[in-house]
Motif scaffolding. Structure first.
Motif, PDB file in Angstrom:
ATOM      1  N   SER A  53       0.812  -1.226   0.000  1.00  0.00           N
ATOM      2  CA  SER A  53       0.000   0.000   0.000  1.00  0.00           C
ATOM      3  C   SER A  53       0.842   1.270   0.000  1.00  0.00           C
ATOM      4  O   SER A  53       0.315   2.378   0.083  1.00  0.00           O
ATOM      5  CB  SER A  53      -0.955   0.013   1.204  1.00  0.00           C
ATOM      6  OG  SER A  53      -0.246  -0.030   2.423  1.00  0.00           O
ATOM      7  N   ASN A  55       2.953   3.589  -2.216  1.00  0.00           N
ATOM      8  CA  ASN A  55       3.251   3.926  -3.605  1.00  0.00           C
ATOM      9  C   ASN A  55       4.740   4.258  -3.744  1.00  0.00           C
ATOM     10  O   ASN A  55       5.212   5.241  -3.175  1.00  0.00           O
ATOM     11  CB  ASN A  55       2.396   5.131  -4.022  1.00  0.00           C
ATOM     12  CG  ASN A  55       2.537   5.488  -5.484  1.00  0.00           C
ATOM     13  OD1 ASN A  55       3.558   5.260  -6.093  1.00  0.00           O
ATOM     14  ND2 ASN A  55       1.489   6.081  -6.042  1.00  0.00           N
ATOM     15  N   LEU A 190      -2.361   5.383  -7.594  1.00  0.00           N
ATOM     16  CA  LEU A 190      -1.559   4.169  -7.731  1.00  0.00           C
ATOM     17  C   LEU A 190      -0.363   4.461  -8.638  1.00  0.00           C
ATOM     18  O   LEU A 190      -0.089   5.605  -8.963  1.00  0.00           O
ATOM     19  CB  LEU A 190      -2.419   3.029  -8.293  1.00  0.00           C
ATOM     20  CG  LEU A 190      -3.382   2.401  -7.274  1.00  0.00           C
ATOM     21  CD1 LEU A 190      -4.380   1.492  -7.969  1.00  0.00           C
ATOM     22  CD2 LEU A 190      -2.628   1.633  -6.202  1.00  0.00           C
ATOM     23  N   LEU A 203      -3.071  -5.970  -3.025  1.00  0.00           N
ATOM     24  CA  LEU A 203      -3.955  -4.833  -3.260  1.00  0.00           C
ATOM     25  C   LEU A 203      -5.363  -5.296  -3.608  1.00  0.00           C
ATOM     26  O   LEU A 203      -6.351  -4.659  -3.246  1.00  0.00           O
ATOM     27  CB  LEU A 203      -3.391  -3.952  -4.382  1.00  0.00           C
ATOM     28  CG  LEU A 203      -2.085  -3.218  -4.035  1.00  0.00           C
ATOM     29  CD1 LEU A 203      -1.487  -2.595  -5.285  1.00  0.00           C
ATOM     30  CD2 LEU A 203      -2.309  -2.163  -2.962  1.00  0.00           C
ATOM     31  N   THR A 208      -8.270  -2.533  -3.229  1.00  0.00           N
ATOM     32  CA  THR A 208      -7.715  -1.369  -3.911  1.00  0.00           C
ATOM     33  C   THR A 208      -7.858  -1.497  -5.424  1.00  0.00           C
ATOM     34  O   THR A 208      -8.166  -0.533  -6.114  1.00  0.00           O
ATOM     35  CB  THR A 208      -6.235  -1.181  -3.531  1.00  0.00           C
ATOM     36  OG1 THR A 208      -6.169  -0.897  -2.136  1.00  0.00           O
ATOM     37  CG2 THR A 208      -5.607  -0.030  -4.292  1.00  0.00           C
TER      38      THR A 208
END
Length: 306
Positions: A53, A55, A190, A203, A208
């Protein structure tokens, strides 16, 4: 059993290429520009998947900025693993706090962390005559990490563009936290290509990645496969399946994916997903498994572990 399950590598390699809506590139450029006007970055991560999670693009562009990491949704993660992740990030020199935005747990400690990190700089500015300057913080997080709920809690307000779909927060806005801090919200973003199949899976487990991009049945299958190794007792307790039964299934002389798939179908049977002819509705089963994982009904589970 869906054909894609037999070749998940192909499924996820395609996903890593295709998943990058155009607005996310624009959002990244805007964040880079806004970093010049903020003092500190608050990066929200999902406590269940702190690595997936985060980036990597944002990690690069915020390098050199004061930062606090917030491990959100800590109530859904394993408590021992939560503490290990806090220690992991703090050893890297990043102040870290655990939060549950739904209950408000960790919000006040987060505010204190922001003030403590900025205290020395504000004192230096006060010595130069700049008294009363507010701390300007930027909040960053990928879609579905709970950013809007966190903002609602920390600012004591009722709405922040909250929605069920990832990336619902759109316009730039400053939010007053208290007399000392104001917060700049940013849309969830993302990155162009996931580093591995496992990152994409992690994810997907937490919602997500939209379920219209990956097969829901494939995602649920991979989650069950993971839990068979790491949290088998939670599966047994939730779905009233004995460990002995699972062990027998896994020992069958057939490909591993078939054995795990049978465990998944048994969960469907236990949860009433039987359709005509005694068959199991695998789509309904997959939806139940994923929803119950996301909502912590299966148990407090950390996917990525130290």
């Amino acid at each position: 059993m869906s054909n894609s399950k037999k070749d998940n590598q192909e499924v996820f390699s395609k996903t890593s290429i295709n998943w990058y809506p155009g607005h996310m590139a624009k959002t990244k450029r805007q964040i880079e520009a806004d970093l010049k006007i903020v003092d500190i970055v608050i990066e929200l991560l999902d406590a269940r998947i702190p690595v997936a999670s985060q980036n990597p693009d944002i990690e690069k562009i915020t390098k050199g900025k004061k930062k606090i990491i917030v491990l959100n949704k800590c109530d859904l993660a394993d408590e021992k693993q939560n503490q290990k992740w806090v220690q992991y990030f703090e050893k890297k020199g990043i102040p870290t706090v655990l939060t549950d935005s739904n209950s408000g747990k960790g919000i006040e400690p987060c505010i204190r962390k922001i003030e403590n990190v900025m205290n020395l700089e504000l004192q230096e500015q006060a010595n130069k005559g700049r008294i009363g300057r507010k701390i300007r913080a930027m909040i960053i997080g990928i879609p579905n990490v709970g950013k809007s709920s966190f903002i609602n809690r920390i600012s004591k307000r009722t709405t922040a563009g909250v929605g069920n779909k990832p990336g619902v927060t759109k316009q730039k806005q400053w939010i007053r936290i208290n007399d000392k801090i104001e917060l700049l919200d940013t849309p969830g973003v993302l990155w162009p290509k996931f580093e591995s199949q496992q990152v994409a899976l992690n994810l997907a487990f937490t919602g997500t990645i939209k379920e219209d991009i990956l097969q829901r049945v494939d995602i649920a299958y991979e989650l069950i496969k993971f839990l068979m190794v790491k949290d088998k007792e939670k599966i047994c307790q939730r779905y009233k399946i004995t460990e002995e039964w699972i062990e027998e299934k896994l020992k069958q002389e057939q490909p591993e994916n078939e054995n795990i798939y049978e465990v998944m179908l048994e969960i469907g049977r236990k949860r009433g997903c039987v359709i005509s002819g005694g068959k199991i509705d695998e789509e309904k089963t997959a939806r139940i498994i994923l929803d119950e994982f996301k909502n912590g009904i299966i148990g407090k589970i950390t996917i990525e572990r130290i």
